[in-house]
Design a protein around this motif. Structure first.
Motif, PDB file in Angstrom:
ATOM      1  N   PRO A  12      -9.112 -38.016  25.997  1.00 39.61           N
ATOM      2  CA  PRO A  12      -8.270 -36.820  25.948  1.00 39.61           C
ATOM      3  C   PRO A  12      -6.973 -37.090  25.187  1.00 39.61           C
ATOM      4  N   SER A  16      -5.114 -31.863  25.952  1.00 38.53           N
ATOM      5  CA  SER A  16      -5.789 -31.950  27.252  1.00 38.53           C
ATOM      6  C   SER A  16      -4.856 -32.507  28.323  1.00 38.53           C
ATOM      7  N   HIS A  19      -2.992 -29.770  29.885  1.00 37.94           N
ATOM      8  CA  HIS A  19      -3.800 -28.742  30.546  1.00 37.94           C
ATOM      9  C   HIS A  19      -3.078 -28.207  31.786  1.00 37.94           C
ATOM     10  N   TYR A  59     -13.245 -31.192  26.626  1.00 37.62           N
ATOM     11  CA  TYR A  59     -12.117 -31.453  27.511  1.00 37.62           C
ATOM     12  C   TYR A  59     -11.350 -30.151  27.746  1.00 37.62           C
TER      13      TYR A  59
END
Length: 222
Positions: A12, A16, A19, A59
């Protein structure tokens, strides 16, 4: 930006890791064009897909992007007190680093002029965060009660269902779309933003004033 690789197995990357959070990119046009273009998929789909010979991985990458940039390479274009030293060509090249499809995925664009000394020394007391939080929470409760998810997740028929426009606002929206040359994606992003503006104002209906505010955040040019 989308990934960090070790050998052939991707890991990632920043989008990501951000997130369900905030990703802040300062000096936005100074990133490479290739890196900036990788933002298009996660901004649209909320995930990143990476294909390799051994596997194809996805991801999560549903984040809020906050980006900052100067108006030109020297930073003084449009400044009433300090003249810009850039050529028109250099200014064009600077802003052209941000592609149209990428800008189409950014909902709010705000110009922030340099503050004067007087504004810095005599600034008004800001609004406390408590009332602001209460307004945001009330708007969030309103949208969740109405549709069970955030306005930012509404697409297609769900957006049309929960953000309907009466005859007057629909006419205003059509005129604004023609004047600004909005794409289908841009049209829906303005509509979603207007839905949120209406929720923040405690309104069940999207009125022209809500659409006008949403459109004002989407100028034709940077």
């Amino acid at each position: 930006m989308a990934r960090v690789c070790t050998g052939s197995m991707p890991r990632p990357g920043e989008v990501s890791l951000a997130h369900r959070g905030l990703l802040f990119l300062d000096e936005f046009p100074e990133f490479s064009r290739k890196a900036l273009e990788t933002l298009r998929q996660p901004l649209e789909d909320g995930e990143v897909t990476i294909s390799r010979a051994r596997a194809s991985l996805r991801y999560p990458a549903r984040f809020q992007l906050l980006a900052a940039m100067n108006p030109c390479p020297c930073g003084h274009h449009g400044d009433p007190e300090k003249a810009c030293t850039c050529t028109p060509l250099s200014r064009t090249r600077y802003t052209a680093r941000l592609s149209g499809p990428l800008l189409d995925r950014i909902d709010i664009r705000v110009a922030v002029p340099r503050l004067t000394v007087e504004e810095l020394t005599r600034s008004k007391e800001p609004e406390p965060s408590g009332p602001i939080r209460a307004r945001i929470q009330a708007a969030r409760d309103r949208m969740l009660l109405r549709q069970g998810e955030r306005n930012s997740l509404l697409v297609g028929q769900a957006l049309r269902l929960h953000a309907p426009l009466a005859a007057g606002p629909a006419s205003f929206m059509a005129a604004a779309a023609r004047q600004l040359g909005l794409t289908g994606r841009g049209h829906d992003r303005v509509l979603r933003l207007a839905r949120t503006v209406a929720d923040l104002g405690g309104s069940d209906e999207i009125r022209e004033v809500h659409l006008a505010e949403a459109v004002a955040f989407r100028p034709r040019e940077l």
